[in-house]
Design an enzyme around this catalytic site. Sequence first.
Site, PDB file in Angstrom:
ATOM      1  N   ALA A   1      13.004 -17.963  15.336  1.00 29.02           N
ATOM      2  CA  ALA A   1      11.568 -18.149  15.028  1.00 29.02           C
ATOM      3  C   ALA A   1      10.854 -16.859  15.505  1.00 29.02           C
ATOM      4  O   ALA A   1      11.309 -16.080  16.513  1.00 29.02           O
ATOM      5  CB  ALA A   1      10.729 -19.253  15.984  1.00 29.02           C
TER       6      ALA A   1
ATOM      7  N   HIS B   1       0.935  -1.332   0.024  1.00 31.06           N
ATOM      8  CA  HIS B   1      -0.085   0.034   0.094  1.00 31.06           C
ATOM      9  C   HIS B   1       0.920   1.174  -0.063  1.00 31.06           C
ATOM     10  O   HIS B   1       2.062   1.175   0.318  1.00 31.06           O
ATOM     11  CB  HIS B   1      -0.979   0.323   1.240  1.00 31.06           C
TER      12      HIS B   1
ATOM     13  N   LYS C   1      16.416  -5.795   7.740  1.00 27.79           N
ATOM     14  CA  LYS C   1      17.561  -5.354   7.215  1.00 27.79           C
ATOM     15  C   LYS C   1      18.353  -6.483   6.851  1.00 27.79           C
ATOM     16  O   LYS C   1      18.137  -7.637   7.301  1.00 27.79           O
ATOM     17  CB  LYS C   1      18.079  -4.650   8.336  1.00 27.79           C
TER      18      LYS C   1
ATOM     19  N   ARG D   1      24.802 -14.276  17.488  1.00 26.21           N
ATOM     20  CA  ARG D   1      26.143 -14.585  17.403  1.00 26.21           C
ATOM     21  C   ARG D   1      26.465 -15.036  15.832  1.00 26.21           C
ATOM     22  O   ARG D   1      25.622 -15.444  15.107  1.00 26.21           O
ATOM     23  CB  ARG D   1      26.307 -15.644  18.352  1.00 26.21           C
TER      24      ARG D   1
ATOM     25  N   ALA E   1       9.902 -20.540  12.513  1.00 25.01           N
ATOM     26  CA  ALA E   1       8.605 -20.592  12.195  1.00 25.01           C
ATOM     27  C   ALA E   1       8.178 -18.936  12.635  1.00 25.01           C
ATOM     28  O   ALA E   1       8.574 -18.306  13.209  1.00 25.01           O
ATOM     29  CB  ALA E   1       7.749 -21.402  13.182  1.00 25.01           C
TER      30      ALA E   1
END
Length: 181
Positions: free
Chosen positions: A148, A99, A154, A171, A130
């Site tokens: 998850a 949009h 970014k 890490r 997930a």
Amino acid sequence: MNKNAKLGKGIKLYGFVSIRVKPTSYLTIADNVIFRNRIIDNYVGLNKKSTICVLDKGRLSIGSNSGFSNVSIYCAYEINIGSYCNFGGNCFIWDTDFHELDYLERRKNLNSSLIKKSPIFIGDDVFVGANCIILKGVKIGNRSIIGAGSVVSKSIPDDEIWAGNPIKFVRKINSNFVEKD
């Protein structure tokens, strides 16, 4: 499907997958890609069926041996997913804002050139947990892991673990091992 859709060998669909590919778009799904869409195939609590939409002039490419559980891929511009990638249940990959950002333009409810789109590049051997959302304009490096529930807004370098909303570096991954033949 259209003449610009190229499907490899050994693609497996467990349950229904909705695919919409516009005539001027491009879709490539390489060999041995799996879409899991049934509870019996994945017990993580799948919320919807897999959907793939490639709009006019969009380009979607999925590398070989990748797997998806109830994924939503919406390609308005360009999405490249590498080989040997795994996506946990209910992930979303979107290369568009959908949009207008300006509220007056949104009121017109037009498909405008002002809607931002930017390509997504996902390297090889990437694991996405997930319920993740991968947004426009990001690159996820080879062998990286996304935790998850993360919102990827970014770019992520090779061999790193990132997680959260907003996503943060966790890490580096030790990539000094040698693959055995």
